[in-house]
Enzyme design. Structure first.
Site, PDB file in Angstrom:
ATOM      1  NE  ARG A   1      -9.881   1.588  -5.932  1.00 15.06           N
ATOM      2  CZ  ARG A   1     -11.168   1.301  -5.661  1.00 15.06           C
ATOM      3  NH1 ARG A   1     -11.626   0.077  -5.851  1.00 15.06           N
ATOM      4  NH2 ARG A   1     -11.984   2.211  -5.186  1.00 15.06           N
TER       5      ARG A   1
ATOM      6  CE1 TYR B   1      11.306 -12.470  -6.938  1.00 10.81           C
ATOM      7  CE2 TYR B   1       9.221 -12.202  -5.801  1.00 10.81           C
ATOM      8  CZ  TYR B   1      10.394 -11.671  -6.302  1.00 10.81           C
ATOM      9  OH  TYR B   1      10.652 -10.336  -6.140  1.00 10.81           O
TER      10      TYR B   1
ATOM     11  CG  ASP C   1       5.883 -16.956 -11.418  1.00  9.60           C
ATOM     12  OD1 ASP C   1       6.221 -16.448 -12.506  1.00  9.60           O
ATOM     13  OD2 ASP C   1       6.204 -16.487 -10.308  1.00  9.60           O
TER      14      ASP C   1
ATOM     15  CE  LYS D   1      11.206  -9.237 -11.432  1.00  6.62           C
ATOM     16  NZ  LYS D   1      10.748 -10.407 -10.693  1.00  6.62           N
TER      17      LYS D   1
HETATM   18  C1  LIG Z   1       9.911 -10.685  -9.590  1.00  9.89           C
HETATM   19  C2  LIG Z   1       9.130 -11.930  -9.499  1.00  9.89           C
HETATM   20  C3  LIG Z   1       7.895 -11.959  -8.837  1.00  9.89           C
HETATM   21  C4  LIG Z   1       7.323 -10.750  -8.133  1.00  9.89           C
HETATM   22  O1  LIG Z   1       7.060  -9.714  -9.014  1.00  9.89           O
HETATM   23  P1  LIG Z   1       7.166  -8.124  -8.656  1.00  9.89           P
HETATM   24  O2  LIG Z   1       6.871  -7.498  -9.976  1.00  9.89           O
HETATM   25  O3  LIG Z   1       8.532  -7.856  -8.136  1.00  9.89           O
HETATM   26  O4  LIG Z   1       6.128  -7.862  -7.621  1.00  9.89           O
HETATM   27  C5  LIG Z   1       7.202 -13.163  -8.826  1.00  9.89           C
HETATM   28  N1  LIG Z   1       7.696 -14.269  -9.429  1.00  9.89           N
HETATM   29  C6  LIG Z   1       8.887 -14.274 -10.056  1.00  9.89           C
HETATM   30  C7  LIG Z   1       9.389 -15.523 -10.687  1.00  9.89           C
HETATM   31  C8  LIG Z   1       9.639 -13.111 -10.120  1.00  9.89           C
HETATM   32  O5  LIG Z   1      10.835 -13.122 -10.737  1.00  9.89           O
END
Ligand SMILES: *Cc1c(COP(=O)(O)O)cnc(C)c1O
Length: 408
Positions: free
Chosen positions: A59, A123, A197, A222
């Site tokens: 962790r 998001y 982000d 992603k």
């Molecule tokens: C998918 C996504 C998230 C969240 O991420 P997870 O890996 O699904 O928890 C946050 N911001 C954006 C732009 C995303 O596409």
């Protein structure tokens, strides 16, 4: 992070991750272990007292996570220097998902009574985190159009409790882009930090630290992973002292650590980031051109099109346009359903950034829990279709879109 100097992104993603093994493994080993052994009590004491937290308890850290973190640090810092002209050093913390990394970001920077500023078209999970968990924790979120500098300055003047501005650019699914550099300048003049982000752009297309950001966030699920094979999230910061103390402590206490197998899949995926992005981006430009000219399409949102309201800022701060497109069909939601059902090559699924093209319907899927009026106000209309353009051969994508559009 070993400060190896690589000229190019592919060399960097292939050669940064430490191998950390005694058995000559070519790939980074998967350290499937909850804990780490000490040969002597003295060694245990020294490891606990030391800076390296990767060999204590998973962790707290794990050599497989560390290898992924080093690669992402190198990607976001590539070619950048600090105020002294030295290579920029970053600290990345790998999490089990983007949501876990976002929770660490918000909770380690904000506490009850503080305010967060953000913008629309975020998001869905980010917006809900703000409106549910942060709100109940006494942290207020103000959503404004941060592209309006005068409004941003006024909001900062009127709300002395603002500690953080959170940006998502390009934002999903409208591809709204905001000017990272000018917002950072305004924020810093008010003593406020900025997080970005960078999931949709990836560090290959956009490096927010070069534009003044204090934190960069990725859903590594992603484009960084690229194959839809695992969830991961990462939070990076340039204030190493703060990252290694409070942010690290909150990360460990919230318990959103990754696991060795998903980290391994991320490391493998990142090796091809550059060549994947090149193909994703060139396909997206061709697909948007095809859709934009098609008689059945009402509107295409893609930052590479001159008609996109944020085309200029997107062109300025990204190396190429991100491979995400959304569009509205003239026939609205009914046409949208027929179109989705007729697709034979493109994959019907939410998420984005996988090697295959993913097509989804935000209003009924990713943004289902956002109230309709709010969603529509932010451009997420009932008939909007979102497409994460993959690396298929363009001719096959074109033929699939053409046949599906002929059936609506
Ligand atoms: C998918 C996504 C998230 C969240 O991420 P997870 O890996 O699904 O928890 C946050 N911001 C954006 C732009 C995303 O596409």
């Amino acid at each position: 992070m070993k400060n190896k100097k690589f000229k190019g992104i592919s060399t960097l993603t292939l050669h940064t991750a430490a191998k950390e093994n005694n058995n000559s493994s070519h790939t980074t080993p998967i350290y499937a272990t909850s804990t780490f052994t000490f040969d002597t009590a003295q060694e245990g004491m020294e490891r606990f007292a030391g800076k390296d937290k990767t060999k204590l308890y998973t962790r707290w850290g794990n050599p497989t996570f560390a290898a992924a973190e080093q690669t992402i640090e190198a990607l976001e810092a590539h070619g950048l220097t600090n105020e002294k002209g030295e290579p920029l050093q970053l600290k990345a913390l790998l999490h089990s998902s983007g949501q876990a990394a976002m929770s660490t970001l918000f909770l380690s920077n904000l506490s009850a009574g503080d305010t967060l500023i953000s913008h629309f078209s975020l998001y869905g999970g980010t917006q809900e985190l703000m409106q549910k968990i942060l709100l109940e924790a006494g942290i207020k979120t103000i959503i404004i159009d941060v592209r309006d500098s005068a409004l941003l300055k006024k909001t900062l003047e009127e709300n002395k409790g603002v500690k953080l501005i959170h940006l998502e650019t390009p934002a999903n699914p409208t591809l709204q882009c905001v000017d990272i550099e000018s917002i950072c300048t305004i924020a810093h003049a008010h003593g406020v930090k900025v997080s970005v982000d960078n999931t949709v752009a990836t560090p290959y297309l956009q490096q927010p630290f070069a534009l003044g950001a204090d934190y960069v966030f990725h859903s590594a699920t992603k484009f960084l992973n690229g194959h839809g094979s695992a969830l991961n999230g990462v939070l990076l910061g340039k204030d190493l002292e703060f990252m290694n103390t409070k942010v690290w402590k909150w990360h460990v206490l919230l318990g959103g650590n990754s696991n060795a197998f998903d980290s391994y899949l991320l490391i493998q995926g990142m090796k091809t980031l550059e060549i994947r992005m090149e193909r994703h981006c060139s396909n997206a430009a061709k697909v948007s051109d095809f859709l934009d000219k098609h008689a059945a399409i009402e509107k295409v949102n893609y930052t590479g099109l001159k008609s996109h309201p944020d085309h200029a800022i997107a062109s300025k701060q990204m190396k190429q346009h991100a491979p995400l497109i959304s569009f509205e069909l003239k026939g609205g939601i009914e046409a949208g359903k027929k179109f989705l059902d007729a697709l034979e090559v493109c994959t019907r699924a939410v998420s984005l950034g996988t090697v295959d093209t993913l097509v989804s319907h935000p209003a009924s899927m990713t943004h289902f829990s956002i109230p309709r009026e709010e969603r529509i106000k932010y451009g997420i209309t009932d008939g909007l279709i979102r497409m994460s353009v993959g690396i298929e051969n363009f001719e096959d994508l074109e033929a699939d879109l053409a046949q599906a559009l002929s059936k609506i």
